[in-house]
Design a protein around this motif. Structure first.
Motif, PDB file in Angstrom:
ATOM      1  N   ARG A   2      88.864  -2.769  99.275  1.00  0.00           N
ATOM      2  CA  ARG A   2      89.182  -4.400  98.735  1.00  0.00           C
ATOM      3  C   ARG A   2      89.643  -4.998 100.302  1.00  0.00           C
ATOM      4  NH1 ARG A   2      86.452  -7.690  96.182  1.00  0.00           N
ATOM      5  NH2 ARG A   2      87.631  -9.686  96.556  1.00  0.00           N
ATOM      6  N   ASN A   6      87.783  -7.768 102.714  1.00  0.00           N
ATOM      7  CA  ASN A   6      88.309  -8.726 103.823  1.00  0.00           C
ATOM      8  C   ASN A   6      88.518  -9.193 104.560  1.00  0.00           C
ATOM      9  OD1 ASN A   6      88.960  -9.684 100.785  1.00  0.00           O
ATOM     10  ND2 ASN A   6      90.886  -8.551 101.147  1.00  0.00           N
ATOM     11  N   ASP A 246      75.403  -6.953  93.021  1.00  0.00           N
ATOM     12  CA  ASP A 246      76.599  -6.437  93.514  1.00  0.00           C
ATOM     13  C   ASP A 246      76.296  -6.551  95.061  1.00  0.00           C
ATOM     14  OD1 ASP A 246      77.396  -4.898  90.623  1.00  0.00           O
ATOM     15  OD2 ASP A 246      76.146  -3.100  91.690  1.00  0.00           O
ATOM     16  N   ASP A 248      78.620  -7.895  97.893  1.00  0.00           N
ATOM     17  CA  ASP A 248      80.115  -8.751  98.474  1.00  0.00           C
ATOM     18  C   ASP A 248      79.867  -9.540  98.925  1.00  0.00           C
ATOM     19  OD1 ASP A 248      80.489  -5.467  98.399  1.00  0.00           O
ATOM     20  OD2 ASP A 248      79.753  -5.565  99.908  1.00  0.00           O
ATOM     21  N   SER A 271      82.342 -15.364  91.891  1.00  0.00           N
ATOM     22  CA  SER A 271      83.576 -15.291  92.147  1.00  0.00           C
ATOM     23  C   SER A 271      84.128 -14.299  91.467  1.00  0.00           C
ATOM     24  CB  SER A 271      84.239 -16.685  91.794  1.00  0.00           C
ATOM     25  OG  SER A 271      86.262 -17.133  92.572  1.00  0.00           O
ATOM     26  N   GLU A 272      84.098 -14.726  89.719  1.00  0.00           N
ATOM     27  CA  GLU A 272      84.454 -13.845  89.008  1.00  0.00           C
ATOM     28  C   GLU A 272      84.079 -12.291  89.469  1.00  0.00           C
ATOM     29  OE1 GLU A 272      83.286 -15.831  85.336  1.00  0.00           O
ATOM     30  OE2 GLU A 272      84.099 -17.557  85.303  1.00  0.00           O
ATOM     31  N   ASN A 273      83.217 -12.496  89.893  1.00  0.00           N
ATOM     32  CA  ASN A 273      82.073 -10.398  89.761  1.00  0.00           C
ATOM     33  C   ASN A 273      82.659 -10.598  91.756  1.00  0.00           C
ATOM     34  OD1 ASN A 273      79.983  -9.485  87.833  1.00  0.00           O
ATOM     35  ND2 ASN A 273      79.814 -12.061  87.845  1.00  0.00           N
ATOM     36  N   GLY A 274      83.453 -10.925  92.367  1.00  0.00           N
ATOM     37  CA  GLY A 274      84.077 -10.177  93.317  1.00  0.00           C
ATOM     38  C   GLY A 274      83.538 -10.997  94.593  1.00  0.00           C
ATOM     39  N   ILE A 275      82.408 -11.766  94.632  1.00  0.00           N
ATOM     40  CA  ILE A 275      81.999 -11.881  95.656  1.00  0.00           C
ATOM     41  C   ILE A 275      82.662 -12.535  96.654  1.00  0.00           C
ATOM     42  CG2 ILE A 275      79.664 -13.110  96.779  1.00  0.00           C
ATOM     43  CD1 ILE A 275      78.051 -11.552  93.711  1.00  0.00           C
ATOM     44  N   ILE A 276      82.153 -12.910  98.350  1.00  0.00           N
ATOM     45  CA  ILE A 276      83.170 -14.081  98.403  1.00  0.00           C
ATOM     46  C   ILE A 276      81.706 -14.676  99.155  1.00  0.00           C
ATOM     47  CG2 ILE A 276      84.732 -14.348 100.636  1.00  0.00           C
ATOM     48  CD1 ILE A 276      85.986 -11.225  99.912  1.00  0.00           C
ATOM     49  N   GLU A 297      86.090 -21.987  94.781  1.00  0.00           N
ATOM     50  CA  GLU A 297      85.399 -20.931  95.169  1.00  0.00           C
ATOM     51  C   GLU A 297      85.006 -20.388  96.360  1.00  0.00           C
ATOM     52  OE1 GLU A 297      85.559 -21.831  90.560  1.00  0.00           O
ATOM     53  OE2 GLU A 297      84.588 -22.622  92.442  1.00  0.00           O
TER      54      GLU A 297
END
Length: 331
Positions: A2, A6, A246, A248, A271-276, A297
């Motif tokens: 992670r 980032n 999936d 990123d 966003s809830e699925n972790g995508i930036i 988001e």
């Protein structure tokens, strides 16, 4: 993982502006009154949705499963809003890239680049000696390469496609989709998407340019056609595809003035699925950022020059990050 993601995202946030905010485009939306996005309640199944579409004399174009929607061509007598099973109905507006696009992918001034070796004029990409564009150095990407070069990070470019045969991109292109016709013919027939992709992930291969993350996995989500036009439903479908696959990071170098619920719904889900998600704030000369950059988001990016001054064509209000946006070299 992670932390690395980032780091890559922060660099792409700053470098996305290189194409999305130097005087490349001004996006606008046009209403296609016969084409609608009908969003149903979560409990409504496929059979019931199709029956409702048929009842109102509409023609189904495509499903968008993430928000339980169907894109349709409507009849003159449709009244979807009267259906209890329908959450809302919106126009499927057309997102357009302005005709006055200026790409910096040919000859450049020596002052515009940091050279590993200087680029020769009048050469093919295969013959061009590799350079590091000034914006790449400005945001500190070369220093970041000591930590990561983007390996294993999946970045989707929602745009006009990516040139799958480009010698400075091909090795990094791992897949994609054409959301206009829903198949895998995602090659670029405009040039804008390829330019964006090069900023993000041009390979370090002794030719052309180097992107912010030269070993990143690029995914081409072709939602805009050869003229730079596309329905917002095709963009929504593309974000849906990114969730399923999936991804990123999503890059969106376009914007519209309309605050569309359907677009925001799928952005929130991503966003809830972790995508930036990263988007250009818009070239509207000191005005407000456009959508989807406005959504909380999404990271909104504005443009600065060599000296760090805000460029006159950049949006100002609602900008999260400022980055180079002038004389940009890419694929």
């Amino acid at each position: 993982m992670r932390k690395i993601l980032n780091i890559i995202a922060c660099s792409i946030v700053t470098l996305t502006i290189l194409v999305s905010m130097f005087p490349i485009k001004v996006s606008h939306a046009k209403t296609q009154s016969k084409r609608k996005i009908v969003v149903f309640e979560e409990s409504v199944d496929k059979v019931k949705k199709n029956n409702i579409i048929k009842k109102h004399g509409a023609t189904k174009i495509k499903d968008i499963k993430a928000i339980n929607a169907i894109v349709v061509n409507v009849s003159d007598v449709d009244n979807f809003e009267s259906e209890e099973s329908v959450r809302y109905v919106e126009d499927d507006v057309i997102v357009s890239i302005d005709d006055a696009i200026v790409y910096i992918s040919g000859k450049v001034n020596d002052s515009d680049i940091t050279s590993k070796t200087k680029k020769k004029d009048d050469t093919t990409p295969e013959e061009q000696e590799e350079v590091i564009p000034w914006g790449i150095k400005y945001v500190g990407a070369p220093e970041m390469w000591e930590i990561t070069r983007g390996e294993g990070i999946k970045v989707a470019v929602i745009d006009t496609g990516i040139d799958v045969n480009h010698p400075d991109l091909g090795d990094n292109i791992k897949g994609g989709i054409n959301t206009i016709i829903n198949d895998n013919t995602y090659n670029d027939n405009n040039g804008h998407g390829t330019h964006v992709a090069g900023i993000i992930g041009a390979t370090d291969n002794d030719i052309g340019v180097v992107g912010v993350a030269p070993e990143v996995d690029l995914y081409s989500v072709k939602a805009l056609d050869s003229y730079g036009d596309g329905y917002v439903s095709d963009i929504i479908y593309g974000i849906n595809w990114c969730i399923i696959n999936d991804i990123d990071i999503i890059n969106m170098s376009f914007g519209i003035n309309e605050n569309l619920i359907a677009l925001h719904d799928v952005v929130k889900l991503a966003s809830e699925n972790g995508i930036i998600m990263i988007a250009s704030s818009g070239n509207n000369y000191g005005g407000y950022s456009q959508y989807p950059a406005v959504f909380e988001e999404v990271v909104a990016v504005g443009a600065i020059d060599y000296s760090g001054n805000i460029l006159g064509f950049s949006a100002i209000n609602g900008v999260d990050v400022w980055a180079p946006g002038y004389n940009i070299l890419s694929t």
